[in-house]
Design an enzyme around this catalytic site. Structure first.
Site, PDB file in Angstrom:
ATOM      1  CD  GLU A 165      -4.717   0.518  -3.706  1.00 22.56           C
ATOM      2  OE1 GLU A 165      -5.960   0.644  -3.713  1.00 22.56           O
ATOM      3  OE2 GLU A 165      -3.963   1.221  -3.018  1.00 22.56           O
ATOM      4  CG  ASP A 204      -1.207   3.539   5.925  1.00 22.59           C
ATOM      5  OD1 ASP A 204      -2.130   3.945   5.192  1.00 22.59           O
ATOM      6  OD2 ASP A 204      -0.429   4.295   6.536  1.00 22.59           O
ATOM      7  CG  ASP A 244      -1.779   1.264   1.281  1.00 20.17           C
ATOM      8  OD1 ASP A 244      -2.579   1.467   0.345  1.00 20.17           O
ATOM      9  OD2 ASP A 244      -1.652   2.044   2.245  1.00 20.17           O
TER      10      ASP A 244
END
Length: 402
Positions: free
Chosen positions: A272, A353, A188
């Site tokens: 991502e 997170d 992340d």
């Protein structure tokens, strides 16, 4: 299985006065040929709806050299000029395929000037590199050796805004895959923590630009006081460029070490698909996002995973990784950026997170097993719970830029 890949090795070199003058002339000629060919193509396309091919541009270059006005083009090596036309051809191919915008003209004020030499325009003998039109080999500082038994197929010489000279050698290299492992990790990306791993580890953001912000501001103030066009202004501009180069070098070095560690420790890496261009429209965070260099992080992960036989899974940017409870699957209605820890209705307490990294990993592993693409979770109007499964978007194999 050993894989053959194209790999670029970049070194700094220190040219003699004669070599610097020759390369500067070559850079200028490359820029002129590129711009003139682009101008001709633009006129033909918008005036006559006619496309000009690389072969036609190459024939035009031959005619330009025969004119009195452009006869100086014959004084430099012809190979970098031909490579400029090939690069323009590639730029138009990307434009017509809707992968890029219309090619732009090159300015002499650009931060980087470069020229590309193919095998016929340089000599590689006993570890010494000599370019066409030069009597002496380049004084290259070999910070690391080229792989044993390989020879460069393409050489790119460049000069950055700080006045530093670099040579990049493209070679065919054999890279053995890293030892197999069963570990997998989700990443992340953030600002306070550059990367949070699904293992719970947080990699602090070095904030390279912030550390040198005072030095950069001082150099920029000095630049603003100099008269335009003066020699002192050019010196001040170089000082500003050196600060920027120092920041960029440290950032790149940190990202290389971080991505190498992640790739060697894990068989599967899940990230991502962040739309950095849109995120940069946030004026309050644009500077911090640029300093984090998430795009550079992803690019390095992509080609290192290909090199070392790892799998990179990229999930959709709309996947609610932060708002999704990793325990019960409930998606929180709102989760402002200033909320770093939150409690779900099921009672689970999440670090924002770490929870996001674990959800990214779970979605990536599930999608990798199913072999579908990642879609964002949507709330059902009837139940209020998410019901669409996640799918991965595979990272494409890439070659690091020179």
């Amino acid at each position: 299985m050993v894989e053959q890949v194209k790999r670029a090795f970049k070194y700094r070199f220190y040219p003699t006065d004669e070599q610097a003058a020759e390369l500067s002339r070559t850079f200028g000629c490359v820029r002129l040929v590129y711009n003139k060919a682009l101008e001709e193509r633009t006129r033909a396309w918008y005036g006559e709806q006619r496309r000009i091919s690389y072969v036609q541009s190459s024939a035009a270059l031959t005619q330009w050299k025969k004119t009195e006005e452009l006869a100086f083009l014959t004084e430099v090596s012809s190979v970098p000029l031909q490579q400029a036309l090939r690069h323009l051809q590639t730029a138009f191919a990307h434009f017509f395929a809707k992968r890029a915008q219309y090619p732009r003209f090159k300015s002499r004020k650009e931060s980087r000037a470069s020229a590309e030499y193919t095998r016929s325009a340089f000599t590689w003998r006993d570890g010494r590199l000599t370019l066409a039109k030069m009597a002496e080999s380049l004084d290259v500082r070999w910070s690391r050796l080229l792989p044993e038994g390989v020879e460069p197929t393409t050489v790119t010489v460049s000069r950055d805004a700080a006045g530093r000279w670099f040579v990049s050698m493209l070679v065919e290299d054999a890279i053995a895959p890293a030892p197999a492992t069963h570990a997998a990790v989700g990443l992340d990306a953030g600002i306070t923590s550059l990367v949070t791993l699904s293992t719970g580890e947080k990699i602090a953001n070095p904030r390279h630009e912030r550390r040198d912000r005072a030095r950069l501001a001082r150099a920029q103030r000095e630049l603003s006081r100099k008269a335009k066009g003066s020699a002192n202004r050019e010196k001040a501009r170089r000082r500003v460029a050196k600060v920027h180069a120092r920041i960029a070098d440290r950032r790149r070095d940190f990202l290389h070490k971080l991505t190498s560690r992640i790739v060697h420790e894990n068989q599967v890496v899940v990230i991502e698909d962040l739309t950095v261009r849109n995120l940069l429209k946030n004026g309050a965070l644009a500077r911090a996002i640029s300093d984090a260099s998430w795009s550079g992080l992803r690019m390095m992960l992509e080609y290192e995973c290909v090199w070392y036989g790892r799998e990179l899974v990229v999930i959709d940017s709309f996947f609610p990784s932060s708002k999704l409870c990793g325990s019960c699957g409930t998606v929180a209605a709102k989760l402002p950026l200033n909320v770093r820890e939150w409690t779900c209705t099921c009672g689970a307490v999440h670090d924002r997170d770490v929870n996001a990294a674990r959800n990214i990993l779970a979605a990536g592993l599930a999608a990798s097993a199913c072999g579908d693409g990642v879609r964002p979770q949507r709330e059902s109007s009837r139940t209020g719970r998410s019901s669409v499964k996640q799918e991965p978007q595979r990272a494409t194999a890439g070659i690091p830029r020179l």
